[in-house]
Motif scaffolding. Structure first.
Motif, PDB file in Angstrom:
ATOM      1  N   ALA A 355       3.566  -9.608  10.010  1.00  0.00           N
ATOM      2  CA  ALA A 355       4.616  -9.611   9.248  1.00  0.00           C
ATOM      3  C   ALA A 355       4.533 -11.167   8.330  1.00  0.00           C
ATOM      4  O   ALA A 355       3.892 -12.099   8.957  1.00  0.00           O
ATOM      5  CB  ALA A 355       5.833  -9.410   9.568  1.00  0.00           C
ATOM      6  N   ASP A 356       5.092 -11.134   7.109  1.00  0.00           N
ATOM      7  CA  ASP A 356       5.095 -12.233   6.338  1.00  0.00           C
ATOM      8  C   ASP A 356       6.681 -12.682   6.541  1.00  0.00           C
ATOM      9  O   ASP A 356       7.362 -12.474   5.810  1.00  0.00           O
ATOM     10  CB  ASP A 356       4.594 -11.932   5.035  1.00  0.00           C
ATOM     11  CG  ASP A 356       4.432 -13.040   3.945  1.00  0.00           C
ATOM     12  OD1 ASP A 356       4.643 -14.252   4.597  1.00  0.00           O
ATOM     13  OD2 ASP A 356       4.220 -12.713   2.794  1.00  0.00           O
ATOM     14  N   ASN A 357       6.863 -13.647   7.241  1.00  0.00           N
ATOM     15  CA  ASN A 357       8.184 -14.182   7.519  1.00  0.00           C
ATOM     16  C   ASN A 357       9.257 -13.094   7.375  1.00  0.00           C
ATOM     17  O   ASN A 357       9.899 -13.082   6.415  1.00  0.00           O
ATOM     18  CB  ASN A 357       8.410 -15.197   6.365  1.00  0.00           C
ATOM     19  CG  ASN A 357       7.493 -16.359   6.460  1.00  0.00           C
ATOM     20  OD1 ASN A 357       6.910 -16.692   7.484  1.00  0.00           O
ATOM     21  ND2 ASN A 357       7.183 -16.981   5.416  1.00  0.00           N
ATOM     22  N   SER A 358       9.180 -12.114   8.417  1.00  0.00           N
ATOM     23  CA  SER A 358      10.062 -11.021   8.355  1.00  0.00           C
ATOM     24  C   SER A 358      11.525 -11.459   8.555  1.00  0.00           C
ATOM     25  O   SER A 358      11.538 -12.407   9.091  1.00  0.00           O
ATOM     26  CB  SER A 358       9.624  -9.832   9.398  1.00  0.00           C
ATOM     27  OG  SER A 358       9.495 -10.605  10.528  1.00  0.00           O
ATOM     28  N   LEU A 359      12.289 -10.562   7.946  1.00  0.00           N
ATOM     29  CA  LEU A 359      13.784 -10.812   8.139  1.00  0.00           C
ATOM     30  C   LEU A 359      13.947 -12.466   7.397  1.00  0.00           C
ATOM     31  O   LEU A 359      14.915 -12.931   7.581  1.00  0.00           O
ATOM     32  CB  LEU A 359      14.465 -10.960   9.391  1.00  0.00           C
ATOM     33  CG  LEU A 359      14.180  -9.576  10.142  1.00  0.00           C
ATOM     34  CD1 LEU A 359      14.705  -9.607  11.711  1.00  0.00           C
ATOM     35  CD2 LEU A 359      15.104  -8.358   9.443  1.00  0.00           C
ATOM     36  N   LEU A 411      -0.696  -5.327   3.439  1.00  0.00           N
ATOM     37  CA  LEU A 411       0.478  -4.519   3.301  1.00  0.00           C
ATOM     38  C   LEU A 411       1.431  -5.041   2.102  1.00  0.00           C
ATOM     39  O   LEU A 411       1.917  -6.204   2.353  1.00  0.00           O
ATOM     40  CB  LEU A 411       1.237  -4.220   4.697  1.00  0.00           C
ATOM     41  CG  LEU A 411       2.557  -3.663   4.427  1.00  0.00           C
ATOM     42  CD1 LEU A 411       2.537  -2.196   4.090  1.00  0.00           C
ATOM     43  CD2 LEU A 411       3.324  -3.585   5.687  1.00  0.00           C
ATOM     44  N   VAL A 412       1.757  -4.641   1.000  1.00  0.00           N
ATOM     45  CA  VAL A 412       2.527  -5.056   0.274  1.00  0.00           C
ATOM     46  C   VAL A 412       3.816  -4.959   0.199  1.00  0.00           C
ATOM     47  O   VAL A 412       4.283  -3.613   0.130  1.00  0.00           O
ATOM     48  CB  VAL A 412       1.704  -4.759  -1.268  1.00  0.00           C
ATOM     49  CG1 VAL A 412       2.732  -5.209  -2.666  1.00  0.00           C
ATOM     50  CG2 VAL A 412       0.713  -5.416  -1.402  1.00  0.00           C
ATOM     51  N   VAL A 413       4.702  -5.730   0.304  1.00  0.00           N
ATOM     52  CA  VAL A 413       5.964  -5.201   0.232  1.00  0.00           C
ATOM     53  C   VAL A 413       7.032  -6.105  -0.480  1.00  0.00           C
ATOM     54  O   VAL A 413       6.453  -7.238  -0.997  1.00  0.00           O
ATOM     55  CB  VAL A 413       6.945  -5.274   1.738  1.00  0.00           C
ATOM     56  CG1 VAL A 413       6.129  -4.152   2.711  1.00  0.00           C
ATOM     57  CG2 VAL A 413       6.651  -6.624   2.424  1.00  0.00           C
ATOM     58  N   THR A 414       8.356  -5.924  -0.921  1.00  0.00           N
ATOM     59  CA  THR A 414       9.094  -6.675  -1.600  1.00  0.00           C
ATOM     60  C   THR A 414       9.503  -7.768  -0.811  1.00  0.00           C
ATOM     61  O   THR A 414       9.583  -8.958  -1.268  1.00  0.00           O
ATOM     62  CB  THR A 414      10.305  -5.651  -2.121  1.00  0.00           C
ATOM     63  OG1 THR A 414       9.938  -4.706  -2.610  1.00  0.00           O
ATOM     64  CG2 THR A 414      11.529  -6.627  -2.624  1.00  0.00           C
ATOM     65  N   GLY A 415       9.875  -7.761   0.508  1.00  0.00           N
ATOM     66  CA  GLY A 415      10.350  -8.683   1.242  1.00  0.00           C
ATOM     67  C   GLY A 415      11.846  -8.495   1.530  1.00  0.00           C
ATOM     68  O   GLY A 415      12.466  -8.592   0.394  1.00  0.00           O
ATOM     69  N   ASP A 416      12.385  -8.879   2.736  1.00  0.00           N
ATOM     70  CA  ASP A 416      13.789  -9.343   2.828  1.00  0.00           C
ATOM     71  C   ASP A 416      14.108 -10.265   2.006  1.00  0.00           C
ATOM     72  O   ASP A 416      13.544 -11.176   1.970  1.00  0.00           O
ATOM     73  CB  ASP A 416      14.098  -9.384   4.073  1.00  0.00           C
ATOM     74  CG  ASP A 416      13.761  -8.132   5.073  1.00  0.00           C
ATOM     75  OD1 ASP A 416      13.849  -6.982   4.965  1.00  0.00           O
ATOM     76  OD2 ASP A 416      12.979  -8.363   6.380  1.00  0.00           O
ATOM     77  N   LYS A 476      13.887  10.667  -3.021  1.00  0.00           N
ATOM     78  CA  LYS A 476      14.107   9.385  -3.976  1.00  0.00           C
ATOM     79  C   LYS A 476      12.869   8.654  -3.336  1.00  0.00           C
ATOM     80  O   LYS A 476      12.034   7.799  -4.310  1.00  0.00           O
ATOM     81  CB  LYS A 476      15.427   8.704  -3.971  1.00  0.00           C
ATOM     82  CG  LYS A 476      16.427   9.584  -4.785  1.00  0.00           C
ATOM     83  CD  LYS A 476      16.653   8.418  -5.907  1.00  0.00           C
ATOM     84  CE  LYS A 476      17.568   9.331  -7.127  1.00  0.00           C
ATOM     85  NZ  LYS A 476      18.805   9.413  -6.978  1.00  0.00           N
ATOM     86  N   ALA A 477      12.795   8.549  -2.066  1.00  0.00           N
ATOM     87  CA  ALA A 477      11.917   7.543  -1.557  1.00  0.00           C
ATOM     88  C   ALA A 477      10.457   8.106  -1.809  1.00  0.00           C
ATOM     89  O   ALA A 477       9.290   7.332  -1.921  1.00  0.00           O
ATOM     90  CB  ALA A 477      12.109   7.460   0.050  1.00  0.00           C
ATOM     91  N   VAL A 478      10.205   9.551  -1.674  1.00  0.00           N
ATOM     92  CA  VAL A 478       8.969  10.072  -2.175  1.00  0.00           C
ATOM     93  C   VAL A 478       8.647   9.930  -3.333  1.00  0.00           C
ATOM     94  O   VAL A 478       7.302   9.446  -3.631  1.00  0.00           O
ATOM     95  CB  VAL A 478       8.957  11.412  -1.674  1.00  0.00           C
ATOM     96  CG1 VAL A 478       7.738  12.077  -2.049  1.00  0.00           C
ATOM     97  CG2 VAL A 478       9.253  11.761  -0.170  1.00  0.00           C
ATOM     98  N   GLU A 479       9.550   9.787  -4.328  1.00  0.00           N
ATOM     99  CA  GLU A 479       9.033   9.324  -5.832  1.00  0.00           C
ATOM    100  C   GLU A 479       8.747   7.828  -5.897  1.00  0.00           C
ATOM    101  O   GLU A 479       7.579   7.628  -6.532  1.00  0.00           O
ATOM    102  CB  GLU A 479      10.366   9.345  -6.750  1.00  0.00           C
ATOM    103  CG  GLU A 479      10.788  10.817  -7.150  1.00  0.00           C
ATOM    104  CD  GLU A 479      11.979  11.261  -7.464  1.00  0.00           C
ATOM    105  OE1 GLU A 479      12.421   9.933  -8.228  1.00  0.00           O
ATOM    106  OE2 GLU A 479      12.538  12.271  -7.679  1.00  0.00           O
ATOM    107  N   ARG A 480       9.251   6.912  -5.021  1.00  0.00           N
ATOM    108  CA  ARG A 480       8.938   5.475  -4.997  1.00  0.00           C
ATOM    109  C   ARG A 480       7.388   5.612  -4.706  1.00  0.00           C
ATOM    110  O   ARG A 480       6.372   4.767  -5.138  1.00  0.00           O
ATOM    111  CB  ARG A 480       9.702   4.679  -4.306  1.00  0.00           C
ATOM    112  CG  ARG A 480      10.927   4.406  -4.754  1.00  0.00           C
ATOM    113  CD  ARG A 480      11.989   3.514  -3.881  1.00  0.00           C
ATOM    114  NE  ARG A 480      11.372   2.079  -4.174  1.00  0.00           N
ATOM    115  CZ  ARG A 480      11.944   1.049  -5.239  1.00  0.00           C
ATOM    116  NH1 ARG A 480      12.543   1.611  -6.085  1.00  0.00           N
ATOM    117  NH2 ARG A 480      11.541  -0.074  -5.136  1.00  0.00           N
ATOM    118  N   MET A 481       7.068   6.242  -3.638  1.00  0.00           N
ATOM    119  CA  MET A 481       5.959   6.401  -2.877  1.00  0.00           C
ATOM    120  C   MET A 481       4.849   6.833  -3.957  1.00  0.00           C
ATOM    121  O   MET A 481       3.844   6.319  -4.020  1.00  0.00           O
ATOM    122  CB  MET A 481       6.121   7.367  -1.737  1.00  0.00           C
ATOM    123  CG  MET A 481       5.107   7.180  -0.740  1.00  0.00           C
ATOM    124  SD  MET A 481       5.428   8.818   0.452  1.00  0.00           S
ATOM    125  CE  MET A 481       4.730   8.056   1.789  1.00  0.00           C
TER     126      MET A 481
END
Ligand SMILES: Cc1cc2nc3c(=O)[nH]c(=O)nc-3n(C[C@H](O)[C@H](O)[C@H](O)COP(=O)(O)OP(=O)(O)OC[C@H]3O[C@@H](n4cnc5c(N)ncnc54)[C@H](O)[C@@H]3O)c2cc1C
Ligand code: MET
Ligand SMILES: [Zn+2]
Length: 617
Positions: A355-359, A411-416, A476-481
């Motif tokens: 993880a990249d500095n999770s939480l 793994l590309v995420v927005t991040g908390d 909605k989550a599937v649409e984002r996917m």
């Protein structure tokens, strides 16, 4: 005087900056509001430009659209501000200059800023307000995003026969974002019926001249150029200041004319002195009729070495693939972490995800740990990258660093958001959204930076993204996917799920996609842990049976562990039946839990193979 006739005959001089001139006079709020509150100040600036020799005055309406005015609570004033803007310029022009209604871009450098439908609505509102006041023409300027400019130009061309100047902004010499060449952009704008096509802002005269060197004279339209005073403003005492060298600007105008510019004005940092210098330097010089183009060599991008090793997403399409998240420690010292990584590797895990500095709390950089893992256990980790801690510069440098280290699974995420972490006052950058960052990584794989500049080589990133099934409306989550897949995502890791029915629902909702999903499962560690997740983690609800089972362990850690593992195994069974990818999340660095689950998955799979073989014989 007719604008189009004049443009056929001679070089027209535009005015200079409005915004930065007001800013240098100490105004640091909504510039366009001054059309209502201090029209005299705006008129004085227009008059100064007229006096300096400008043939075209631009209304002070650059950011007078719904979204930009809303920042100042002025969204109800769109019409008044635009109408007054044209009227003030008209008064100052006094019949001696053309009055053009200015409409600036709504998006900055991010496509995700606003969607095209929203832009359409707010562009129309601004356009119609200006047209009521009968300007002599329109100037659409500072468009970094060609898609946006093409769309609004089509609307404007459809609504009015007035002359239109359409100016893009370059990221760097000759290139718009996404690597579109200036020449291509101008051809597209000309085809949509703009009277003048060109460039404004961001770059100073030097880079604009270099850019125009590659652009032939348009067949029907004319070239317009509005450079900044210089490419590199200085940051002094908290303010951006442009070096004011009007003579250099005037001299540059001659070179711009030599490259075919027919309208020459100034953008940020320019003043009436700059425009006076342009007027003086150009005199009555005639426009050029033909020009030689400089063709710069297009840098060849090296094709990446063909990889023999399968990426995790490719593997997960074919066979069982286990990922285990093992978070980098919050304190210095990696003994326990390394012990865990080695144990997981031995248990048959395909990749450890870092993880990249999770939480949103600082941890040892995952790049450091990823490099050590790769070297010491020879397996490639999956590197999480958030959009929270790095701006667009930092993210690109980070990606180049990962490629250099051979850490290509990302793994590309927005991040908390920072607000929830150990330093709630820290900035959450979010220059890019997860969609933008996925697109950026994909663009890196094509050998291009964000602005489309060659990176010399292609990167080899395998792009995973996050999928959150813990929301009320799964579709909605599937649409984002699906949107993430369109941007370039090649696999998904889900947030942890805690019920078998949820696993079934996710399977049903996603079975039309052939992008592998790694189903997230996290073993619960205690009643308190279960209650915290149920009551305090947004979106996650544990089934009653799970909460009861965990509660039955009371304060006995051994019993709690056993319950947690039993629940996780049940989830693993349900997931393994439907998905080849499994993503186990290690709670609190307790790797013996995810180690046990990994071994369990391998054992069950092996048993299944043995049974199948026995049945076949
Ligand atoms: C597998 C995984 C790994 C993670 N790793 C890290 C990490 O290393 N570091 C870290 O700080 N965080 C991490 N996170 C947390 C994650 O960044 C946050 O949960 C974030 O809020 C969502 O990120 P995303 O990339 O999944 O969301 P995106 O899909 O980019 O969504 C971003 C935001 O949009 C909104 N949104 C999402 N879905 C919807 C919807 N259906 N409708 C409307 N709005 C919606 C939410 O507000 C969400 O926060 C991870 C999450 C997952 C699932
Ligand atoms: C941000 S680009 C400049 C826009 C406008 N022409 C101004 O000078 O204020
Ligand atoms: Zn500008």
């Amino acid at each position: 005087m007719n604008f189009r006739d004049e443009l056929q005959k001679r070089i027209l001089i535009g005015d200079g900056a409005m915004g930065t001139l007001l800013y240098s006079n100490g105004i640091d709020n909504c510039y366009e509001e001054l059309n209502i509150t201090h029209p005299d100040r705006i008129e004085t600036i227009h008059s100064a430009y007229l006096e300096a020799g400008a043939d075209i005055l631009q209304s002070n309406t650059y950011g007078a659209n719904y979204y930009k005015l809303k920042r100042y609570g002025l969204e109800e004033e769109v019409s008044t501000i635009n109408r007054k803007g044209i009227a003030i310029a008209r008064k100052a022009a006094n019949g001696k200059a053309f009055v053009f209604g200015t409409i600036g871009a709504s998006r900055s450098f991010r496509k995700s800023d606003l969607d095209l439908d929203e832009i359409k609505r707010c562009f129309r509102e601004q356009l119609y307000s200006q047209l009521i006041e009968n300007p002599d023409g329109l100037i659409l300027e500072t468009y970094y995003d060609l898609e946006e400019l093409e769309m609004v130009l089509k609307i404007a061309r459809n609504e009015t026969d007035l002359p239109i100047i359409a100016n893009v902004s370059l990221h760097e010499t000759s290139y718009l974002q996404e690597g579109i060449h200036l020449n291509e952009a101008l051809l597209r704008l000309e085809a949509l019926g703009a009277d003048a096509v060109g460039v404004n802002c961001h770059l100073g005269p030097h880079h604009m001249i270099r850019s125009l060197e590659e652009v032939p004279l348009p067949k029907k339209a004319f070239l317009s150029v509005y450079p900044n005073a210089s490419s590199l403003p200085e940051y002094v005492d908290g303010r951006f200041v442009y070096e004011a060298v009007p003579d250099y600007f005037g001299y540059s105008a001659v070179n711009l004319r030599n490259q075919g510019a027919r309208i020459i004005g100034g953008c940020c940092g320019t003043t009436p002195n700059h425009i006076a210098a342009v007027k003086k330097a150009l005199g009555n010089i005639a426009p050029i009729k033909e020009k030689k183009i400089i063709k710069r060599k297009v840098e060849v991008i090296e094709v990446a070495v063909k990889e023999t090793k399968k990426g995790l997403y490719e593997k997960a399409k074919l066979e069982r693939t286990i990922l285990v998240e093992l978070d980098p420690p919050k304190k210095l010292g990696i003994k326990e972490f390394m012990k865990g990584a080695k144990a997981l590797h031995k248990a048959g895990v395909d990749s450890i995800t870092l993880a990249d500095n999770s939480l949103a709390s600082p941890r040892i950089s995952n790049v450091a740990l990823g490099t050590i893992l790769k070297k010491e256990i020879g397996s490639e980790p999956l590197m999480h990258i958030t959009c929270r801690d790095r701006n667009m510069i930092g993210l690109q440098s980070h990606l180049m660093g990962l490629q250099t280290l051979g850490l290509n699974e990302v793994l590309v995420v927005t991040g908390d958001p920072s607000k929830i972490g150990d330093f709630p006052g820290a900035t959450s950058v979010y220059d890019l959204s997860s969609f933008d960052l996925i697109s950026l990584v994909k663009q890196f794989n094509e050998g291009l930076s964000y602005s489309g500049k060659s990176l010399g080589k292609r990167t080899n990133f395998k792009i995973a993204a996050a999928f959150n099934p813990n929301i009320r409306h799964l579709h909605k989550a599937v649409e984002r996917m699906e949107k993430k897949i369109a941007c370039g995502a090649q696999s998904f890791l889900t947030q942890p799920v805690f019920s078998t029915s949820q696993i079934e629902d996710v399977y049903e909702a996603t079975k039309h996609l052939d992008t592998p999903i790694f189903m997230g499962i996290m073993p619960l560690t205690s009643t308190r842990n279960a209650e915290f997740i149920h009551n305090e983690v947004p979106g996650i609800k544990l089934p009653d049976t799970v909460r009861k089972a965990m509660a039955s362990a009371g304060n006995d850690p051994i019993k709690a562990r056993a319950e947690g593992i039993a629940i996780a195994k049940e989830l693993v069974d349900a997931a393994a039946e439907r998905f080849k990818g499994i993503y186990l999340i290690t709670p609190f660095l307790r790797f013996e839990l995810t180690e046990e689950l990994s071994k369990y998955i391998r054992e069950v799979d092996n048993k299944r193979v043995v049974e199948l073989t026995a049945n076949e014989q």
